[in-house]
Each structure stands twice: as structure tokens, then as C-alpha cells.
Design a protein around this motif. Structure first.
Motif, PDB file in Angstrom:
ATOM      1  N   LEU A  29       5.194  35.873 -18.164  1.00 59.24           N
ATOM      2  CA  LEU A  29       5.351  34.510 -17.682  1.00 59.24           C
ATOM      3  C   LEU A  29       5.732  34.515 -16.205  1.00 59.24           C
ATOM      4  O   LEU A  29       6.670  35.206 -15.788  1.00 59.24           O
ATOM      5  N   HIS A  30       5.004  33.736 -15.413  1.00 58.54           N
ATOM      6  CA  HIS A  30       5.279  33.606 -13.980  1.00 58.54           C
ATOM      7  C   HIS A  30       5.418  32.125 -13.657  1.00 58.54           C
ATOM      8  O   HIS A  30       4.428  31.385 -13.652  1.00 58.54           O
ATOM      9  N   LEU A  31       6.639  31.668 -13.403  1.00 55.83           N
ATOM     10  CA  LEU A  31       6.900  30.272 -13.065  1.00 55.83           C
ATOM     11  C   LEU A  31       7.242  30.182 -11.577  1.00 55.83           C
ATOM     12  O   LEU A  31       7.901  31.066 -11.026  1.00 55.83           O
ATOM     13  N   TYR A  32       6.809  29.079 -10.952  1.00 53.25           N
ATOM     14  CA  TYR A  32       6.851  28.984  -9.498  1.00 53.25           C
ATOM     15  C   TYR A  32       8.081  28.289  -8.937  1.00 53.25           C
ATOM     16  O   TYR A  32       8.238  28.197  -7.717  1.00 53.25           O
ATOM     17  N   GLY A  33       8.943  27.760  -9.789  1.00 51.27           N
ATOM     18  CA  GLY A  33      10.162  27.136  -9.292  1.00 51.27           C
ATOM     19  C   GLY A  33       9.954  25.791  -8.640  1.00 51.27           C
ATOM     20  O   GLY A  33      10.796  25.342  -7.850  1.00 51.27           O
ATOM     21  N   LYS A  34       8.859  25.116  -8.954  1.00 56.30           N
ATOM     22  CA  LYS A  34       8.647  23.776  -8.400  1.00 56.30           C
ATOM     23  C   LYS A  34       9.555  22.785  -9.117  1.00 56.30           C
ATOM     24  O   LYS A  34       9.734  22.852 -10.325  1.00 56.30           O
ATOM     25  N   ARG A  35      10.099  21.846  -8.351  1.00 56.46           N
ATOM     26  CA  ARG A  35      11.114  20.940  -8.891  1.00 56.46           C
ATOM     27  C   ARG A  35      10.531  19.860  -9.789  1.00 56.46           C
ATOM     28  O   ARG A  35      11.213  19.371 -10.695  1.00 56.46           O
ATOM     29  N   GLU A  36       9.279  19.468  -9.546  1.00 57.15           N
ATOM     30  CA  GLU A  36       8.707  18.337 -10.279  1.00 57.15           C
ATOM     31  C   GLU A  36       7.346  18.701 -10.843  1.00 57.15           C
ATOM     32  O   GLU A  36       6.478  19.199 -10.120  1.00 57.15           O
ATOM     33  N   ALA A  37       7.176  18.471 -12.134  1.00 56.25           N
ATOM     34  CA  ALA A  37       5.888  18.715 -12.777  1.00 56.25           C
ATOM     35  C   ALA A  37       5.040  17.451 -12.686  1.00 56.25           C
ATOM     36  O   ALA A  37       5.463  16.379 -13.122  1.00 56.25           O
ATOM     37  N   LYS A  38       3.856  17.578 -12.092  1.00 59.12           N
ATOM     38  CA  LYS A  38       2.914  16.467 -11.987  1.00 59.12           C
ATOM     39  C   LYS A  38       1.627  16.837 -12.708  1.00 59.12           C
ATOM     40  O   LYS A  38       1.275  18.027 -12.784  1.00 59.12           O
ATOM     41  N   PRO A  39       0.901  15.863 -13.235  1.00 59.06           N
ATOM     42  CA  PRO A  39      -0.360  16.172 -13.924  1.00 59.06           C
ATOM     43  C   PRO A  39      -1.302  16.965 -13.025  1.00 59.06           C
ATOM     44  O   PRO A  39      -1.548  16.592 -11.874  1.00 59.06           O
ATOM     45  N   GLY A  40      -1.788  18.072 -13.547  1.00 51.95           N
ATOM     46  CA  GLY A  40      -2.718  18.906 -12.798  1.00 51.95           C
ATOM     47  C   GLY A  40      -2.077  19.831 -11.788  1.00 51.95           C
ATOM     48  O   GLY A  40      -2.765  20.666 -11.194  1.00 51.95           O
ATOM     49  N   ARG A  41      -0.780  19.716 -11.576  1.00 49.01           N
ATOM     50  CA  ARG A  41      -0.107  20.562 -10.593  1.00 49.01           C
ATOM     51  C   ARG A  41       0.122  21.956 -11.179  1.00 49.01           C
ATOM     52  O   ARG A  41       0.564  22.096 -12.322  1.00 49.01           O
ATOM     53  N   LYS A  42      -0.139  22.980 -10.389  1.00 48.84           N
ATOM     54  CA  LYS A  42       0.076  24.347 -10.849  1.00 48.84           C
ATOM     55  C   LYS A  42       1.568  24.670 -10.813  1.00 48.84           C
ATOM     56  O   LYS A  42       2.166  24.806  -9.751  1.00 48.84           O
ATOM     57  N   MET A  43       2.138  24.797 -12.010  1.00 53.20           N
ATOM     58  CA  MET A  43       3.572  25.046 -12.135  1.00 53.20           C
ATOM     59  C   MET A  43       3.886  26.506 -12.416  1.00 53.20           C
ATOM     60  O   MET A  43       5.032  26.935 -12.316  1.00 53.20           O
ATOM     61  N   GLY A  44       2.887  27.259 -12.795  1.00 48.75           N
ATOM     62  CA  GLY A  44       3.060  28.669 -13.116  1.00 48.75           C
ATOM     63  C   GLY A  44       1.787  29.201 -13.730  1.00 48.75           C
ATOM     64  O   GLY A  44       0.761  28.510 -13.794  1.00 48.75           O
ATOM     65  N   HIS A  45       1.849  30.422 -14.180  1.00 50.25           N
ATOM     66  CA  HIS A  45       0.734  30.991 -14.931  1.00 50.25           C
ATOM     67  C   HIS A  45       1.271  32.034 -15.888  1.00 50.25           C
ATOM     68  O   HIS A  45       2.407  32.516 -15.748  1.00 50.25           O
ATOM     69  N   VAL A  46       0.457  32.351 -16.881  1.00 52.66           N
ATOM     70  CA  VAL A  46       0.780  33.462 -17.774  1.00 52.66           C
ATOM     71  C   VAL A  46      -0.323  34.493 -17.686  1.00 52.66           C
ATOM     72  O   VAL A  46      -1.499  34.163 -17.485  1.00 52.66           O
TER      73      VAL A  46
END
Length: 363
Positions: free
Chosen positions: A340-357
Motif C-alpha cells: 500500500l502506497h498512500l500519498y498523504g493528501k488531506r482531502e479525497a476528491k472524486p477521481g483524485r489520485k490518493m494512493g496506489h497499491v
């Protein structure tokens, strides 16, 4: 005031500058840290993903003269995480005496889609037919030249499917031109491709090159959804991809990692879709599938270190986590084959890349 050039290779304890503070900057900073280098990030957004894992964070516009001077005072070499860095910022850093890698030619070519395709064709990297347009009438004429249907794209900016329209016939070209803002565009002929591939390649300061195995990529709504690597591909296809990468790297006098997106046609030919002068989403699989991942490779190259090995040590399915999908992190963390690789972005928005596995399997 010009300063002395940085001493290369950058020694552990030196500082590397990064223009851009998103997820790519974050993973570059983490790779630099593993090599004992500090990172200074310049980014307009405060408290961004890269800033929180870096030794120094400068919050300012990319072309802010005082901020660029502050970055120059800290960093021996500067790189960037995305290709739309203002050319003026790179020019000012050069005036101060700071080297930016990849260089200004790579930025110039990649920031304009017409310039990019013209460069590729001139350097033996084939693309679909294309034509520029700067007015509604020119857009209609361009459709007549490349054929319909065609994909109209803004020449600058745009990513993840933004800034483009399909044009089914010539009369629709004027409307699409207006919908895209009325600025310069490029019309690209439709490509009847079998699948989308990509190759991640690197070039060091001494001209040495290294390429990673091909990835097979699947998009949804213009956004990369998943990559499978190493891709199953005939040796002739692999050879083509590596030749294309070598020509692009040499033509740009490149330093660093580059992503090259490819169309594999039904007859086995490869056409270049686009290039990205930076670490690339389709190379995220290398974090768990290769001895030296694309982020460390980029740091090695721009810092003047030798390139590392690029062969695969595992088979990987990389899946982007978009928007609220990252809320499933605990379930994903329970999967033994999943990294699991999460990017530490504060806000999740539709279509926004928040991480990847990366789902890892033996070769």
C-alpha cells in the motif's frame, strides 16, 4: 549573482531541490532520503505531500524570484515532479547558476503537444498523424488533413483526459475548438491500437542509459486505472520500445527518468502517444517490482550517481486509488500480496489520485 556549479556527484548530506510538492515529489523525496540526501521542496500549496517528508519546504509560486533564490541557496541541483513548471522559473535558476535536470529542452518539448509530436517524428519515434490549429477554420481543415474521427487536444496543459474532445466529423471541429477555450490545439488521428504500453527509461549524466520492462496500461475516463508489469510482449515489440526510448533520451540530451506512453498496433508496430519528462504513474509498479525503483533511479541520475539495475524481481499489478477508495486502506493492508502506497493528501476528491497499491506475485 551567479554561484559556483554544484560538485557532482552530490554527496550524502547534500540537498536536492524539487519543484512541485505532490505525490511524485513525495516519493522522490523519500527515495532521496534513502540515499542520505536532504530535499528542499518549492510548491505553491502549503503542507503538501512532499513538504511533509522533506527537510525544507518553501511555499511560493514557482516563478517567485525570492523563493527561487531561497531554493538555489539550499540545493545543489534542482529537478521537478511535473512538466508544466514555468519555463521562466527554470531560466531564473539557470541565471543564478543552479542546474535543473532534466534540462530546458525536455520542458520545452513536453509542454506543447505539437512541439512534442514534431520532435518525436524528427527523432525516429513514430506517432499518429497530427495537425495544429489556432482558429475554428484551421480546426476544420486539420480534420480534413488527419481524417475523422480525430482527438482534439489543447496544445498546452491538460492531463488525465482533461483538455481534449473527440471530433467525429469536420463540421463538429469548430464547436470542439470553442469548447476547449479557443486557444491553440492539435488534432490527432485515431489510432486503432491493440493495447497501451509504456516504457520507463533513464539516462545518467555520463550518457549511460537503463530501461525498465514494459508495462501494459488500462485507462478509465482518461485516467490510468491499472498497470501490469512486466507486460507480456514479443521480443520485437520490446526492441522497438527500447529503440524509441534511446532516440528520445539522446535527442533531448536527457538526464533523469522519463515515461513514454505507447500504442501497440495490430501489426506489432509501436506508436508514441506522449512523453513525460519525469517519473511516471505507469512506473509505480517498480517500487515493489524492481531492485531500484524509478524514483531512486531519477535521484541517482540527477545527482550524478551511477544508474541502478532495472530488471524485474516480481510481477506486479499496480492499481490507482481514486477519491474515497483510499478509505479501504485497512482492508488492503490485510492482503498479504498487496503493498500500500498512500500519498498523504488531506482531502479525497472524486477521481483524485490518493494512493496506489502494488499487488505482487512471483515472476
Amino acid at each position: 549573482m551567479r554561484r559556483r556549479p554544484a560538485v557532482l556527484p552530490l554527496a550524502p548530506g547534500s540537498t536536492l531541490g524539487i519543484l512541485g510538492g505532490g505525490q511524485l515529489g513525495r516519493m522522490l523525496a523519500q527515495a532521496a532520503g534513502r540515499l542520505g540526501l536532504d530535499v528542499a521542496v518549492l510548491d505553491p500549496e502549503p503542507d503538501g505531500p512532499a513538504a511533509r517528508v522533506s527537510a525544507h519546504a518553501i511555499t511560493a509560486a514557482y516563478d517567485d524570484p525570492k523563493a527561487l533564490q531561497a531554493l538555489a541557496d539550499l540545493a545543489g541541483v534542482v529537478t521537478f515532479e511535473f512538466e508544466n513548471v514555468p519555463a521562466a522559473a527554470v531560466a531564473q535558476l539557470a541565471d543564478i547558476g543552479v542546474e535543473v535536470a532534466p534540462g530546458p529542452l525536455a520542458l520545452k518539448v513536453s509542454q506543447d503537444r505539437f512541439e512534442e509530436k514534431s520532435f518525436l517524428n524528427a527523432h525516429g519515434a513514430p506517432t499518429v498523424a497530427f495537425a495544429p490549429a489556432s482558429s475554428p477554420d484551421e480546426a476544420v481543415a486539420a480534420i480534413d488533413e488527419v481524417g475523422a474521427p480525430a482527438l482534439m487536444k489543447t496544445r498546452r496543459e491538460g492531463y488525465d483526459g482533461k483538455g481534449q474532445r473527440w471530433v467525429e466529423h469536420a463540421p463538429a471541429a469548430a464547436r470542439a475548438f470553442a469548447e476547449l477555450g479557443g486557444g491553440p490545439v492539435i488534432l490527432e488521428a485515431a489510432a486503432g491500437f491493440r493495447r497501451e504500453l509504456s516504457i520507463i527509461a533513464a539516462r545518467a549524466r555520463d550518457g549511460a542509459t537503463a530501461v525498465y520492462p514494459l508495462a501494459e496500461n488500462h485507462h478509465e475516463g482518461g485516467v490510468l486505472r491499472r498497470s501490469l508489469a512486466p507486460a507480456q510482449a514479443a521480443s520485437a515489440v520490446v526492441d522497438q520500445a527500447e529503440r524509441i526510448a534511446a532516440r528520445v533520451l539522446a535527442g533531448l540530451d536527457y538526464v533523469g527518468v522519463i515515461g513514454i506512453e505507447l500504442f501497440e498496433m495490430e501489426d506489432g508496430r509501436l506508436l508514441v502517444n506522449e512523453i513525460a519528462p519525469r517519473v511516471h504513474n505507469t512506473g509505480h509498479w517498480t517500487l515493489d517490482g524492481c531492485e531500484v525503483d524509478q524514483f531512486e533511479q531519477h535521484i541517482r541520475a540527477v545527482a550524478g550517481w551511477p544508474l541502478g539495475p532495472t530488471h524485474a524481481i516480481a510481477r506486479v499489478e499496480m492499481v490507482n486509488l481514486l477519491g474515497d477508495e483510499m478509505q479501504g486502506w485497512l482492508r488492503l493492508a490485510h492482503e498479504p500480496e498487496t503493498r500500500l502506497h498512500l500519498y498523504g493528501k488531506r482531502e479525497a476528491k472524486p477521481g483524485r489520485k490518493m494512493g496506489h497499491v502494488n499487488r505482487v506475485k512471483p515472476l
